[in-house]
Each structure stands twice: as structure tokens, then as C-alpha cells.
Design an enzyme around this catalytic site. Sequence first.
Site, short mmCIF file in Angstrom:
data_model
loop_
_atom_site.label_atom_id
_atom_site.label_comp_id
_atom_site.label_asym_id
_atom_site.label_seq_id
_atom_site.Cartn_x
_atom_site.Cartn_y
_atom_site.Cartn_z
N THR A 197 0.80 -1.23 0.00
CA THR A 197 0.00 0.00 0.00
C THR A 197 0.83 1.27 0.00
O THR A 197 0.60 2.18 -0.80
CB THR A 197 -0.95 0.00 1.22
OG1 THR A 197 -1.86 -1.08 1.09
CG2 THR A 197 -1.72 1.30 1.32
N ASN A 222 5.30 -0.79 3.92
CA ASN A 222 4.44 -0.21 4.95
C ASN A 222 5.24 -0.04 6.23
O ASN A 222 5.12 0.97 6.93
CB ASN A 222 3.23 -1.11 5.20
CG ASN A 222 2.31 -1.22 4.00
OD1 ASN A 222 2.26 -0.33 3.15
ND2 ASN A 222 1.59 -2.32 3.90
N LYS A 263 -7.08 4.73 5.38
CA LYS A 263 -5.78 4.44 5.99
C LYS A 263 -4.95 5.72 6.04
O LYS A 263 -4.97 6.51 5.10
CB LYS A 263 -5.01 3.41 5.17
CG LYS A 263 -5.67 2.04 5.05
CD LYS A 263 -4.81 1.12 4.18
CE LYS A 263 -5.45 -0.24 4.00
NZ LYS A 263 -4.63 -1.13 3.13
N ASP A 264 -4.20 5.89 7.12
CA ASP A 264 -3.38 7.11 7.21
C ASP A 264 -2.38 7.19 6.05
O ASP A 264 -2.18 8.24 5.47
CB ASP A 264 -2.67 7.20 8.56
CG ASP A 264 -1.77 6.00 8.85
OD1 ASP A 264 -0.74 5.84 8.18
OD2 ASP A 264 -2.11 5.22 9.76
N ARG A 265 -1.73 6.07 5.70
CA ARG A 265 -0.75 6.11 4.63
C ARG A 265 -1.39 6.41 3.27
O ARG A 265 -0.76 6.99 2.40
CB ARG A 265 0.05 4.81 4.58
CG ARG A 265 -0.75 3.52 4.47
CD ARG A 265 0.18 2.32 4.67
NE ARG A 265 -0.51 1.03 4.53
CZ ARG A 265 -1.09 0.36 5.51
NH1 ARG A 265 -1.08 0.88 6.74
NH2 ARG A 265 -1.66 -0.82 5.31
N HIS A 291 -7.83 -9.26 1.46
CA HIS A 291 -6.94 -9.92 2.41
C HIS A 291 -7.67 -11.04 3.14
O HIS A 291 -7.15 -12.16 3.31
CB HIS A 291 -6.41 -8.93 3.44
CG HIS A 291 -5.11 -8.30 3.08
ND1 HIS A 291 -3.92 -8.99 2.98
CD2 HIS A 291 -4.81 -7.00 2.79
CE1 HIS A 291 -2.95 -8.17 2.64
NE2 HIS A 291 -3.46 -6.94 2.52
N HIS A 323 -1.92 -1.67 -5.66
CA HIS A 323 -1.38 -3.01 -5.93
C HIS A 323 -2.54 -3.92 -6.31
O HIS A 323 -3.71 -3.57 -6.12
CB HIS A 323 -0.64 -3.58 -4.71
CG HIS A 323 -1.47 -3.62 -3.46
ND1 HIS A 323 -2.42 -4.59 -3.22
CD2 HIS A 323 -1.51 -2.80 -2.37
CE1 HIS A 323 -2.99 -4.37 -2.05
NE2 HIS A 323 -2.47 -3.28 -1.51
N HIS A 348 -0.25 -9.77 -0.60
CA HIS A 348 0.38 -9.28 -1.82
C HIS A 348 1.79 -8.84 -1.50
O HIS A 348 2.25 -8.96 -0.37
CB HIS A 348 -0.44 -8.11 -2.38
CG HIS A 348 -0.78 -7.09 -1.34
ND1 HIS A 348 0.07 -6.07 -0.98
CD2 HIS A 348 -1.86 -6.97 -0.52
CE1 HIS A 348 -0.48 -5.35 -0.02
NE2 HIS A 348 -1.66 -5.88 0.29
#
Length: 566
Positions: free
Chosen positions: A92, A113, A175-177, A323, A367, A502
Site C-alpha cells: 500500500t 508499509n 488508511k493514514d498512509r 486480504h 497493488h 500481496h
Amino acid sequence: MTKNVPASLPALRLLATCLALCVAADWAHAAAPAPAAAVAPPKLVVVLVVDGLPNEQVQRYRDQFGQGGLRRMLDQGAAFGNAHQAHGVTVTAIGHSAILTGAYPYVHGIIGNNWIDPVTKKSVYCTEDTNYTYIGEETQPSDGTSPARLKVNTLGDELRYATGSRSKVVAISGKDRGAILLAGKTGTAYMYMDKTGNFASTTYYMKNHPEWVQKYQAGKPQDRYYGKTWAPLLPEAAYAGDASEDLNPPKPGSHNRLPFAYYSESGEIDAGYYNLLKTGPYLDQLTLDFARAAVEGENLGRNPAGVPDLLGVSLSAHDYVNHAFGPESKLSHDHLQRLDRMVADFFNYLDKRIGMDNVLVVLTADHGFPNTPEFAQTQHLDAQRLDGAKLMAALDKHLSDKFGGSKLLQAYSLPNIHLDYAQIDKLGAKRADVENAAAAFLLAQNGIADAYTRTQFESGAVQGTHIATLMRRAWNREASGDLMVITKPFWYFGSGNSGTSHGSPYAYDTNVPLMIMGKRWIKPGYYGQYAEVVDIAPTLANLLRVRPPAGAEGRVLTESLVQTPR
């Protein structure tokens, strides 16, 4: 005897020549095509990222999409069917970094990550930064709060630079990222808080939330899904080709079948409920609802300065679903159909608010995804989960036995492995010899396809194949490990007996959708030529007439452009 020529004849000839030239010039001017009318840049650029969406799913389920979402992108936009996240570690954080930097990990510095800090040898998170906290929310030291580890700038940063910060750049994600790495250095990120269900920013961006955010949070829209059921959207026959649910047994306390109701163990609306919302369509609906609030609260696309704005929206739930259940599952199938309808509603909103003729939309993914090993085995494929902890323990023992030292393997965050060079030097061994011994051991293990060493990367020996190129792009000299290891196709590092993951350089993980829509700038059609996600930033920079981000290595997708705005 010379004839007398009338004195006026040279003048007449000159006049005739001038008249002929004028007529020719008028004819040439009339015959020349009129210059193309200048095309104004879009008022709003929307970058949609569907976390964990393989292009294979878009193609497999496209006939079931409605008219206004993904099908609209496919029919009215440029769709690149052979587009890839072209680096060897497909996760991610790296994928989101590629989208608007146009750069690979060896330049932008986000190598996973999580990864091992080369100095402390402790695990770090891609967007953690203890200098900042969430606004009004509990913050842990490892929470994502800033883009400090991103080593280059983004398209949004270049846009704000070019317009004297008059352009607004906002990124939103479950998600923060997903939010932080799209927002870049000078944009603003908002992310989902899984303990409260709020969307919040951090003190890196501001001291306090603007009024529109406070008003949105006060409405508690996240609570409206308590007790709601996620049921199949389509008739049962539409799911006939999906994998059997019996192949993927649920973990204790979870589910693998629809319908599914959103409750909490306490029977109250609490952190357990907010966390549960992440695995299913309601997180994405909340994300898009907050995006609408941001469009209105920040007046995006109606910038008084007349300059373009940029909105990044990363929809996280598809990754969580894949997932847990695999992309072949009924839940993943249904989730994508629901997501398609949500995107259609969002486009309708933008059309009413701004006018889609003024909006340029990009849709891609960070991805792809492999099938669960259990499903892959039904397709007669060699597919397994590989326990990374056991493999690393065996490698550490092998190196200690061979070189007579202890703990030569210092740390790991697969696929990166860090050796203890100080201990190796103390033993009098050559670093390259230990690296090679480690690589040879790994290559002898079941499920391992290849292993590369620091010496090979630094000497330029990692080359010659497509996968080698992807791995070289994924290796960052300052941050990456002393070895990088690749599993065989359809294998991945993991344990347990359900779900999938992944991170490989194989096509099921790299091939993602890449669609661009905007009729004033984009030529609709299916494009089969090779493209990369890093091409997005240079292409948008070209359309916006701004400088490409510093680390960008992608190309401008000129084949899909009507013309560049002037």
C-alpha cells in the site's frame, strides 16, 4: 540598336509581382487551418485509488457494473489494460507513493508499509512521526501523522508551488498512509480513525480542524450503519463463478458469508464496531461522504483564484476484503459492485456541484492481489503460505553454524533482511561471503524463487530480467536490507489457513487499473500498450502545465491526450 523601353514598365512589373505575392499570401492564409482553440485546464483533478484492486477483477466483472461508475470510466475515459505498479514490492505505502510522485522506491524512499531502520535496527512505520499527533484523537507513537519519510515531492506540491499556494490539495483515505502519501508535503490529509469512526487530520497540517470538519464530525455519520446488514447486491446467479466459501474458513469471531450485520460484542456503538466497519462497503461510503464534505468545505473546483484544485480519495475497504477472503470470493465480487455504484453517485455529485466537463478523473490502485493458496490449488497451481519467522530462524542458525558467530542476522521485515556487519567484521569474514551464503541457503528453500544481495545491488549486477528491474527499483540504498528475497509465483510470506496477501513482482500483484476521464483533455478508448502508475504524475503535470515532481521517471501518456491546455 537598342529599343527604347517605356520608363513605366519596370514599375508595372514590380506592381504585378506585389499583387501576385499578396494574392498568394491571402490564399495561403485562407487554406491554413485555424489554430486550435485553447483548452482551459480542469478546475478539479480527482485521483481515485481503490486499495488492493487487481485489473483482473475490473475485466472479470465489468459486464455487471452500472452505467455511471467504473463503466463510465471504461467507456468515456482512456483505459490502460496493461498498466503496472512497476516495482518489486507491491504494498500500500509504496503504491500510493508512486501515484503522485511518479517515482520508484529507490528514489522516493518509501520501501514498505513497515521496514527496519538502518540505524536503530527497529521496525518503523512509513508515515509515523512522533513530532505530530492526530487532532482530537488518541495517538500512538507508531501512528501515521506526517510524510517525513517521503523523500521527494508530489504533483500536488508542484501544483501549489506553481500557483503560489492558491491551489488546494486535499487527500482522504480509510488508511493514514493512503491519505498522507497522496497529500504530499504541502497538501492536507484526513484519515479514518478506527476507534471513533471520525475522519481527522494531524498537527503536521494544522492546529485545529476547520469548521466544516468539526460540523461533519458532530453529525456522527459513522453511527448510522450500526445494525445495518451487508447483503448481496445482485441476484444469486450473478455470483455463480465465485469460489466456494468453504475454501476460506473464517477466523474466530469473523465471517466469510453474506449477509453480514454490523454490531459490536458489547452491544453498543464502540471502537469494536468502528474497527469492524473497515471490512466492508460502509468504510468506502463514509470516505466518499467525507470527500463530498471536503469539496464543499474547501470549495474545491470553484477556486476563487481560478486555479485547479486536487482531490485524492483512497478507498481502503477492498484491500481489507481481499486480504480476508481473496479476490475470487463472493464478498470481494459484491464489494466491487457496491463500490462501482458508490463511485457513480460521487460522479453524479461532482457533475451537479462543478460539472464533469470541468473535472479530470484518474482511477488506479496501489497493488493487485493473488488468489488464496487454497483456491489457486484448485487451479492446479503450486501455491502455499511461507512462514517467514521460521525461515529467518533457520537462516540465522545456518549463518551462525557456518561462520562461527551468533546472530549474524540482525533483523528482518520481509522481503528485506538485515545482516550484522559489525559482527561479521569482528569475525574476520567478508561481508560478500556472508551475503552469498545467506542467498544460497534461501535459494535452497522450498518456495523461494530468488535472492539478491547488497553487493549485487551496489555493483549493478541485478539486471537482465524484468523482475530484476522491478527489484532494483524497490531497493533503496539507505533504507533497504542487505538481502531481498522473492517467493515463487503464487507463494507469499504468511501463516494461518485463510486469506491472502500481496507484495510480489508478479503480474497478479502489479497489474492494476489505470483509467483517465475528462472529455476536454482525454481521448476515450482501450489502450493495450504498456503503461506504469508512475506515468500518472507526468501526464497530469503536462495537462496542468506544471513542473513534474522531482523524482518522476514516468512518461506522459500522450496517446490518450486530446491536447495540452494552453
